[in-house]
Design a protein around this motif. Structure first.
Motif, PDB file in Angstrom:
ATOM      1  N   ARG A  88     -28.911   5.660 -45.799  1.00 13.89           N
ATOM      2  CA  ARG A  88     -29.264   5.519 -44.377  1.00 13.89           C
ATOM      3  C   ARG A  88     -28.468   4.387 -43.732  1.00 13.89           C
ATOM      4  O   ARG A  88     -27.934   4.538 -42.639  1.00 13.89           O
ATOM      5  N   ARG A  89     -28.339   3.278 -44.435  1.00 15.28           N
ATOM      6  CA  ARG A  89     -27.598   2.140 -43.892  1.00 15.28           C
ATOM      7  C   ARG A  89     -26.114   2.461 -43.744  1.00 15.28           C
ATOM      8  O   ARG A  89     -25.490   2.106 -42.742  1.00 15.28           O
ATOM      9  N   LEU A  90     -25.547   3.153 -44.736  1.00 15.44           N
ATOM     10  CA  LEU A  90     -24.137   3.549 -44.627  1.00 15.44           C
ATOM     11  C   LEU A  90     -23.919   4.471 -43.437  1.00 15.44           C
ATOM     12  O   LEU A  90     -22.962   4.311 -42.679  1.00 15.44           O
ATOM     13  N   GLU A  91     -24.800   5.444 -43.286  1.00 18.02           N
ATOM     14  CA  GLU A  91     -24.649   6.398 -42.185  1.00 18.02           C
ATOM     15  C   GLU A  91     -24.835   5.729 -40.832  1.00 18.02           C
ATOM     16  O   GLU A  91     -24.229   6.144 -39.845  1.00 18.02           O
ATOM     17  N   ALA A  92     -25.656   4.684 -40.771  1.00 16.36           N
ATOM     18  CA  ALA A  92     -25.810   3.929 -39.527  1.00 16.36           C
ATOM     19  C   ALA A  92     -24.579   3.074 -39.253  1.00 16.36           C
ATOM     20  O   ALA A  92     -24.147   2.935 -38.105  1.00 16.36           O
ATOM     21  N   LEU A  93     -24.001   2.516 -40.317  1.00 16.06           N
ATOM     22  CA  LEU A  93     -22.804   1.689 -40.160  1.00 16.06           C
ATOM     23  C   LEU A  93     -21.581   2.510 -39.767  1.00 16.06           C
ATOM     24  O   LEU A  93     -20.765   2.083 -38.955  1.00 16.06           O
ATOM     25  N   VAL A  94     -21.452   3.680 -40.388  1.00 17.13           N
ATOM     26  CA  VAL A  94     -20.252   4.502 -40.209  1.00 17.13           C
ATOM     27  C   VAL A  94     -20.677   5.933 -39.862  1.00 17.13           C
ATOM     28  O   VAL A  94     -20.610   6.833 -40.698  1.00 17.13           O
ATOM     29  N   GLY A 114     -17.258  10.379 -37.023  1.00 16.00           N
ATOM     30  CA  GLY A 114     -16.325  10.116 -35.932  1.00 16.00           C
ATOM     31  C   GLY A 114     -16.038   8.649 -35.670  1.00 16.00           C
ATOM     32  O   GLY A 114     -15.215   8.314 -34.824  1.00 16.00           O
ATOM     33  N   ALA A 115     -16.703   7.752 -36.399  1.00 11.11           N
ATOM     34  CA  ALA A 115     -16.499   6.319 -36.168  1.00 11.11           C
ATOM     35  C   ALA A 115     -15.091   5.880 -36.556  1.00 11.11           C
ATOM     36  O   ALA A 115     -14.529   4.976 -35.962  1.00 11.11           O
ATOM     37  N   VAL A 116     -14.543   6.529 -37.563  1.00 13.69           N
ATOM     38  CA  VAL A 116     -13.194   6.193 -38.016  1.00 13.69           C
ATOM     39  C   VAL A 116     -12.379   7.469 -37.966  1.00 13.69           C
ATOM     40  O   VAL A 116     -12.679   8.437 -38.651  1.00 13.69           O
ATOM     41  N   ALA A 117     -11.392   7.474 -37.129  1.00 16.34           N
ATOM     42  CA  ALA A 117     -10.548   8.654 -36.988  1.00 16.34           C
ATOM     43  C   ALA A 117      -9.166   8.208 -36.554  1.00 16.34           C
ATOM     44  O   ALA A 117      -9.001   7.139 -35.993  1.00 16.34           O
ATOM     45  N   GLY A 118      -8.215   9.032 -36.817  1.00 16.36           N
ATOM     46  CA  GLY A 118      -6.868   8.701 -36.387  1.00 16.36           C
ATOM     47  C   GLY A 118      -5.840   9.320 -37.295  1.00 16.36           C
ATOM     48  O   GLY A 118      -6.158  10.103 -38.189  1.00 16.36           O
ATOM     49  N   GLU A 119      -4.625   8.958 -37.052  1.00  9.36           N
ATOM     50  CA  GLU A 119      -3.504   9.470 -37.826  1.00  9.36           C
ATOM     51  C   GLU A 119      -3.522   8.908 -39.228  1.00  9.36           C
ATOM     52  O   GLU A 119      -4.045   7.827 -39.481  1.00  9.36           O
ATOM     53  N   ARG A 120      -2.950   9.652 -40.154  1.00 14.73           N
ATOM     54  CA  ARG A 120      -2.831   9.197 -41.539  1.00 14.73           C
ATOM     55  C   ARG A 120      -1.907   8.002 -41.676  1.00 14.73           C
ATOM     56  O   ARG A 120      -2.058   7.184 -42.554  1.00 14.73           O
ATOM     57  N   GLY A 121      -0.921   7.934 -40.864  1.00 14.73           N
ATOM     58  CA  GLY A 121       0.043   6.842 -40.923  1.00 14.73           C
ATOM     59  C   GLY A 121       0.871   6.847 -39.651  1.00 14.73           C
ATOM     60  O   GLY A 121       0.834   7.793 -38.874  1.00 14.73           O
ATOM     61  N   MET A 149     -11.922  -8.451 -32.590  1.00 15.90           N
ATOM     62  CA  MET A 149     -11.597  -7.918 -33.904  1.00 15.90           C
ATOM     63  C   MET A 149     -11.541  -6.390 -33.809  1.00 15.90           C
ATOM     64  O   MET A 149     -12.328  -5.768 -33.111  1.00 15.90           O
ATOM     65  N   ASP A 150     -10.635  -5.810 -34.554  1.00 12.94           N
ATOM     66  CA  ASP A 150     -10.468  -4.357 -34.601  1.00 12.94           C
ATOM     67  C   ASP A 150     -11.747  -3.698 -35.117  1.00 12.94           C
ATOM     68  O   ASP A 150     -12.344  -4.155 -36.079  1.00 12.94           O
ATOM     69  N   ARG A 151     -12.162  -2.610 -34.469  1.00  9.32           N
ATOM     70  CA  ARG A 151     -13.404  -1.908 -34.842  1.00  9.32           C
ATOM     71  C   ARG A 151     -13.371  -1.441 -36.301  1.00  9.32           C
ATOM     72  O   ARG A 151     -14.381  -1.513 -36.998  1.00  9.32           O
ATOM     73  N   ASN A 152     -12.233  -0.956 -36.774  1.00  7.25           N
ATOM     74  CA  ASN A 152     -12.145  -0.512 -38.163  1.00  7.25           C
ATOM     75  C   ASN A 152     -12.331  -1.670 -39.136  1.00  7.25           C
ATOM     76  O   ASN A 152     -12.932  -1.499 -40.194  1.00  7.25           O
ATOM     77  N   VAL A 153     -11.828  -2.835 -38.786  1.00  9.27           N
ATOM     78  CA  VAL A 153     -12.001  -4.013 -39.634  1.00  9.27           C
ATOM     79  C   VAL A 153     -13.476  -4.408 -39.650  1.00  9.27           C
ATOM     80  O   VAL A 153     -14.028  -4.747 -40.707  1.00  9.27           O
ATOM     81  N   GLU A 154     -14.132  -4.334 -38.503  1.00  9.72           N
ATOM     82  CA  GLU A 154     -15.562  -4.637 -38.443  1.00  9.72           C
ATOM     83  C   GLU A 154     -16.360  -3.677 -39.334  1.00  9.72           C
ATOM     84  O   GLU A 154     -17.269  -4.103 -40.057  1.00  9.72           O
ATOM     85  N   LEU A 155     -16.018  -2.391 -39.278  1.00 11.23           N
ATOM     86  CA  LEU A 155     -16.700  -1.407 -40.115  1.00 11.23           C
ATOM     87  C   LEU A 155     -16.466  -1.690 -41.594  1.00 11.23           C
ATOM     88  O   LEU A 155     -17.396  -1.646 -42.397  1.00 11.23           O
ATOM     89  N   ALA A 156     -15.215  -1.974 -41.945  1.00  8.36           N
ATOM     90  CA  ALA A 156     -14.885  -2.269 -43.337  1.00  8.36           C
ATOM     91  C   ALA A 156     -15.640  -3.505 -43.823  1.00  8.36           C
ATOM     92  O   ALA A 156     -16.169  -3.526 -44.948  1.00  8.36           O
ATOM     93  N   ASP A 157     -15.714  -4.525 -42.993  1.00  7.05           N
ATOM     94  CA  ASP A 157     -16.444  -5.735 -43.359  1.00  7.05           C
ATOM     95  C   ASP A 157     -17.933  -5.444 -43.548  1.00  7.05           C
ATOM     96  O   ASP A 157     -18.564  -5.966 -44.475  1.00  7.05           O
TER      97      ASP A 157
END
Length: 90
Positions: free
Chosen positions: A64-70, A73-80, A1-9
């Motif tokens: 604290r939980r949000l900062e541990a989850l994300v 630098g955990a989510v980075a990349g182009e806008r589109g 599974m895509d890392r960004n999808v895992e983070l979102a979930d």
């Protein structure tokens, strides 16, 4: 599974635990961090829900939980992708 999808979930799971829609949790977290998010929407109901995030006070455990989850630098990349960006009027 895509890392960004895992983070979102994972964030969606935490939002459910604290009884907030995901968007409100994300916006409240940004406000907690001193940001002034300006989300776009086409629906009045979403604008009201987004604005309500300013009234949410996150407890330190949730932060604290949000900062541990994300962590930074955990989510980075182009806008589109290139095709999308080519159609923007800049």
């Amino acid at each position: 599974m895509d890392r960004n999808v895992e983070l979102a979930d994972a964030v969606a799971g935490l939002a459910g635990e604290v009884g907030l829609p995901v968007a409100q949790l994300a916006l409240a977290w940004l406000v907690h961090r001193g940001a002034v998010p300006i989300p776009g929407t086409r629906r009045a109901e979403n604008a009201r829900a987004n604005a309500a995030a300013a009234d949410v006070t996150l407890d330190e455990e949730t932060v604290r939980r949000l900062e541990a989850l994300v962590p930074p630098g955990a989510v980075a990349g182009e806008r589109g992708n290139a095709a999308y960006l080519a159609n923007l009027d800049t």
